[in-house]
Design a protein around this motif. Structure first.
Motif, PDB file in Angstrom:
ATOM      1  N   LYS A   1     -19.410  20.414  36.620  1.00  0.00           N
ATOM      2  CA  LYS A   1     -18.889  19.565  37.663  1.00  0.00           C
ATOM      3  C   LYS A   1     -19.594  18.406  37.708  1.00  0.00           C
ATOM      4  N   ALA A   2     -20.851  17.913  37.145  1.00  0.00           N
ATOM      5  CA  ALA A   2     -21.620  16.705  37.121  1.00  0.00           C
ATOM      6  C   ALA A   2     -22.830  17.226  36.581  1.00  0.00           C
ATOM      7  N   LEU A   3     -23.254  15.942  35.698  1.00  0.00           N
ATOM      8  CA  LEU A   3     -24.477  15.929  34.900  1.00  0.00           C
ATOM      9  C   LEU A   3     -24.966  14.494  35.326  1.00  0.00           C
ATOM     10  N   LEU A   4     -26.427  14.754  35.964  1.00  0.00           N
ATOM     11  CA  LEU A   4     -27.141  13.408  36.221  1.00  0.00           C
ATOM     12  C   LEU A   4     -28.552  13.176  35.483  1.00  0.00           C
ATOM     13  N   ILE A   5     -28.713  12.144  35.201  1.00  0.00           N
ATOM     14  CA  ILE A   5     -29.945  11.912  34.245  1.00  0.00           C
ATOM     15  C   ILE A   5     -30.783  11.276  35.359  1.00  0.00           C
ATOM     16  N   ARG A   6     -31.598  11.891  36.180  1.00  0.00           N
ATOM     17  CA  ARG A   6     -32.288  11.613  37.082  1.00  0.00           C
ATOM     18  C   ARG A   6     -33.393  10.495  36.673  1.00  0.00           C
ATOM     19  N   SER A   7     -33.888  10.612  35.437  1.00  0.00           N
ATOM     20  CA  SER A   7     -35.115   9.680  34.885  1.00  0.00           C
ATOM     21  C   SER A   7     -35.076   9.694  33.424  1.00  0.00           C
ATOM     22  N   ILE A   8     -35.334   8.412  32.824  1.00  0.00           N
ATOM     23  CA  ILE A   8     -35.916   8.527  31.223  1.00  0.00           C
ATOM     24  C   ILE A   8     -37.162   7.927  31.235  1.00  0.00           C
ATOM     25  N   ASN A   9     -38.114   8.454  30.701  1.00  0.00           N
ATOM     26  CA  ASN A   9     -39.575   8.048  30.817  1.00  0.00           C
ATOM     27  C   ASN A   9     -39.968   7.935  29.369  1.00  0.00           C
TER      28      ASN A   9
END
Length: 272
Positions: free
Chosen positions: A169-177
Motif C-alpha cells: 500500500k505504501a513505502l515510506l523512507i523516514r530517514s537516510i543517515n
C-alpha cells in the motif's frame, strides 16, 4: 413402562454430547472481520488453496486444520545499514504498509506460511533497499536523487510482493543517515555549488545587461547617422520657415525682428 431399555441410548447420547463438546473447537470455527482462512484436508488432497474462506461461522471435519490470516493492512518498520555505490555505509529507516491479497491467501500459505511477514515481506524490503541504493553514491541518495531512489525502491518492492500474493500500500523512507563527517562534507560541497551557481548567475546577468546596452547604443548611433545624413540645408531652412509660421500664429506676445539672420531666417523673440 420400563425406561431401562432406553438407558443405553441415553448413555450413548450423553457420551456423544461430551465428545461433541470436546471436539467443538475442532469442528466449529469463526472467521472474524478482516480475516480469511484456508483448510488443510488431511485425507482429501491436502491444502485447499483455491477455496479461501471468508468471514463468518463454519464447520469442518475435526481432523482437518484451518489456518486463519489477518488480511487487514499491516505495517513493518525496518532500520538497516546499506552500502552505496562506493561502499560507504548508510543507515536507512523504512516503513512498509501492506496486506495479503484476499483471494490468494491459499497460495501465500503454501509458499510462505503464517510467518510470511518474516519470510517474505521483510526480506523483500531489505533486498530492494540494498539493491537500489547500491546503484547510487551517498551524495546522490542524500541530495540530488533522493526522490528517484525512493521511487525505484517502491517499484521493486511492490512488484516483488505482488508476485508473491501480497499487495504493498505504501513505502515510506523516514530517514537516510550518513556518518557525520561525510554528511558535513556533502553539505559543504552543495553549499559551494550553490554559491558558484549564484555567482555565475550574476555574471550572466551582467553580461546580458552589457549586451543590451551595447545593442541600444549601436541602434542609437545608427539612428543618429540616418538623421544626420538626411538633414540637408534646404530641409533645415524649410523646417525653420514652418516653425516661424507656427509661432506667428500663436496668440502669445512676441517680438518679430524682420531681417536677414543666418540662412535668411527671421528672428523671433517672444515671452508669455
Amino acid at each position: 413402562m420400563d425406561n431401562r431399555k432406553f438407558l443405553p441410548f441415553i448413555v450413548i447420547g450423553v457420551i456423544g454430547l461430551f465428545i461433541l463438546f470436546g471436539l467443538s473447537s475442532s469442528i466449529f470455527y469463526t472467521i472474524e472481520a478482516g480475516e480469511r482462512a484456508v483448510i488443510f484436508k488431511k485425507f482429501q488432497g491436502g491444502l485447499d488453496k483455491d477455496n479461501v474462506i471468508p468471514q463468518g461461522f463454519g464447520m469442518k471435519a475435526p481432523w482437518n486444520d484451518i489456518y486463519v490470516y489477518d488480511v487487514k493492512e499491516s505495517s513493518v518498520e525496518e532500520k538497516m545499514d546499506v552500502l552505496d555505490k562506493n561502499g560507504l555505509s548508510i543507515n536507512v529507516d523504512v516503513t512498509l504498509r501492506f496486506h495479503p491479497i484476499y483471494d490468494e491467501v491459499g497460495y501465500l500459505h503454501e509458499n510462505f506460511g503464517t510467518g510470511y511477514v518474516n519470510t517474505l515481506v521483510i526480506p523483500e524490503v531489505r533486498s530492494a533497499v540494498r539493491q537500489v541504493m547500491g546503484r547510487f553514491t551517498a551524495e546522490e541518495i542524500y541530495s540530488t536523487k533522493r526522490s528517484e531512489v525512493e521511487t525505484m525502491i517502491k517499484t521493486e518492492t511492490e512488484r516483488s510482493l505482488m508476485q508473491n500474493n501480497c499487495q504493498m500500500k505504501a513505502l515510506l523512507i523516514r530517514s537516510i543517515n550518513l556518518p557525520d563527517q561525510i554528511r558535513a562534507a556533502i553539505e559543504n560541497k552543495l553549499k559551494q555549488e550553490q554559491e558558484a551557481l549564484a555567482y555565475q548567475f550574476r555574471l550572466d546577468k551582467e553580461k546580458s545587461e552589457a549586451e543590451r546596452k551595447r545593442i541600444a547604443a549601436d541602434g542609437e548611433a545608427i539612428a543618429n547617422k540616418i538623421i544626420n545624413s538626411s538633414l540637408t540645408p534646404e530641409l533645415l531652412k524649410m523646417r525653420g520657415i514652418e516653425a516661424t509660421l507656427e509661432l506667428a500664429k500663436s496668440p502669445n506676445s512676441k517680438v518679430v525682428v524682420v531681417g536677414s539672420g543666418k540662412d535668411g531666417m527671421p528672428l523671433i523673440l517672444g515671452n508669455n
